[in-house]
Motif scaffolding. Sequence first.
Motif, PDB file in Angstrom:
ATOM      1  N   ARG A 191      25.366 -25.535 -15.743  1.00 43.06           N
ATOM      2  CA  ARG A 191      24.322 -26.478 -15.159  1.00 43.06           C
ATOM      3  C   ARG A 191      24.233 -27.766 -15.928  1.00 43.06           C
ATOM      4  O   ARG A 191      24.360 -28.960 -15.385  1.00 43.06           O
ATOM      5  N   ARG A 195      25.278 -31.686 -14.499  1.00 36.15           N
ATOM      6  CA  ARG A 195      24.438 -32.874 -14.433  1.00 36.15           C
ATOM      7  C   ARG A 195      25.098 -34.104 -15.155  1.00 36.15           C
ATOM      8  O   ARG A 195      24.348 -34.938 -15.508  1.00 36.15           O
ATOM      9  N   ARG A 197      26.968 -34.018 -18.014  1.00 36.43           N
ATOM     10  CA  ARG A 197      27.017 -34.123 -19.777  1.00 36.43           C
ATOM     11  C   ARG A 197      28.416 -33.517 -20.040  1.00 36.43           C
ATOM     12  O   ARG A 197      28.922 -32.340 -19.558  1.00 36.43           O
ATOM     13  N   ASP A 289      20.326 -33.429 -21.683  1.00 40.08           N
ATOM     14  CA  ASP A 289      19.574 -32.585 -21.083  1.00 40.08           C
ATOM     15  C   ASP A 289      19.597 -31.412 -21.749  1.00 40.08           C
ATOM     16  O   ASP A 289      20.493 -31.094 -22.684  1.00 40.08           O
ATOM     17  N   GLU A 307      15.069 -27.753 -18.079  1.00 43.25           N
ATOM     18  CA  GLU A 307      15.528 -26.459 -16.974  1.00 43.25           C
ATOM     19  C   GLU A 307      15.470 -25.367 -17.884  1.00 43.25           C
ATOM     20  O   GLU A 307      16.115 -25.410 -18.757  1.00 43.25           O
ATOM     21  N   VAL A 349      21.262 -30.464  -7.800  1.00 44.02           N
ATOM     22  CA  VAL A 349      21.377 -31.642  -8.476  1.00 44.02           C
ATOM     23  C   VAL A 349      21.773 -32.872  -7.374  1.00 44.02           C
ATOM     24  O   VAL A 349      22.539 -32.751  -6.277  1.00 44.02           O
TER      25      VAL A 349
END
Length: 349
Positions: A191, A195, A197, A289, A307, A349
């Motif tokens: 995840r 996003r 990263r 994140d 999240e 996303v």
Amino acid sequence: MSLADTPRSSATDVLLKNGKPTLRTIADLTGFAVTTVSRALSNAPQISAETRRRVHEVAAEIGYLPDRAAQRLKTGRTNVICVLLDPHEEILGYGISLMHGLAQALQDTAYHLIVMPNFINGANIDAVRHVVRNGMADGLIFSRTEPFDPRVRLLLENGFPFVTHGRTEFTTPHPYVDYDNFSFAYEATKRLIARGRRKPMIILPPKRMTFSQYLLHGFMTAVREAGVEYEIPDEIDLDCPVEQIRDYMSRRAGRPDAPDGFACGGEVSALATITGMSDHGLTLGVEYDIVAKRTSKLLSQIQPKVETIFEDLTDTGRQMGRVLLARIAGEEPAALQVLLRPEIGFVEV
């Protein structure tokens, strides 16, 4: 008019007159034979559900408690489940949630829970040995397992019923209930990468813990599939005090090539990470994140940009209680191994 025909409120009067309530007290109040009362309190299947319900209701109303010494002499059992409870600072509400689930599993049985402290820096084999040698319980529950946990070895050698919260690497099967930490770390890291990263970090438990291996494996699988850089700190782990994690994150954020995504094994480490990163003016959801394991509603209330992946500790407790009861009843250990899947609900996303 017999005692069984008197109003229910008279139960207290009977207790006051006769002293400590006994099986005979319940028999007089319900009109059942003493043997029927005894079997109903033990939830014997040959006694009807309505009879069991009425006997338990009266027993609760008059404050009846079984004579444990007499029970043990008669049956060889204590009707006690012992829980070695850890002071999990990282996992919010760990003890409360776990005990709530256990209590639910044991609610309609003759078993009672006793709790002993399981200190965080050791295997506590002495506590296990004390329970076994003194026959303090019919079954044992504990967590924070190691690959070749000496507590598990001792209990297997003595044929003592138990269930662990966590797995081991023993070839001899034993009952366990565990959370799929591989999947948690894998999905959390994927995840973060989705996003955008490019350098995820994971804070692991102490290396001696079995679940540290599963978290590491899940994390490394995700970063290798994506071909991204990663970081695993050696100076901190999930057992460290929150201020130590915060200070480390603050120092790391101030040095070059800092991580921009964090897979956190609990809400405490997530909050410590946020505090440390904010010391350098970095904003959650902008420069970095976090995906964290959630066991309460804390993060969703105060840091909704984090999240989360849910671990239901109350259900864990229920499952552990169910598994241990089955083991005490003689079910084979290989059939009493439960792996609970993470509850993932990411928004696209």
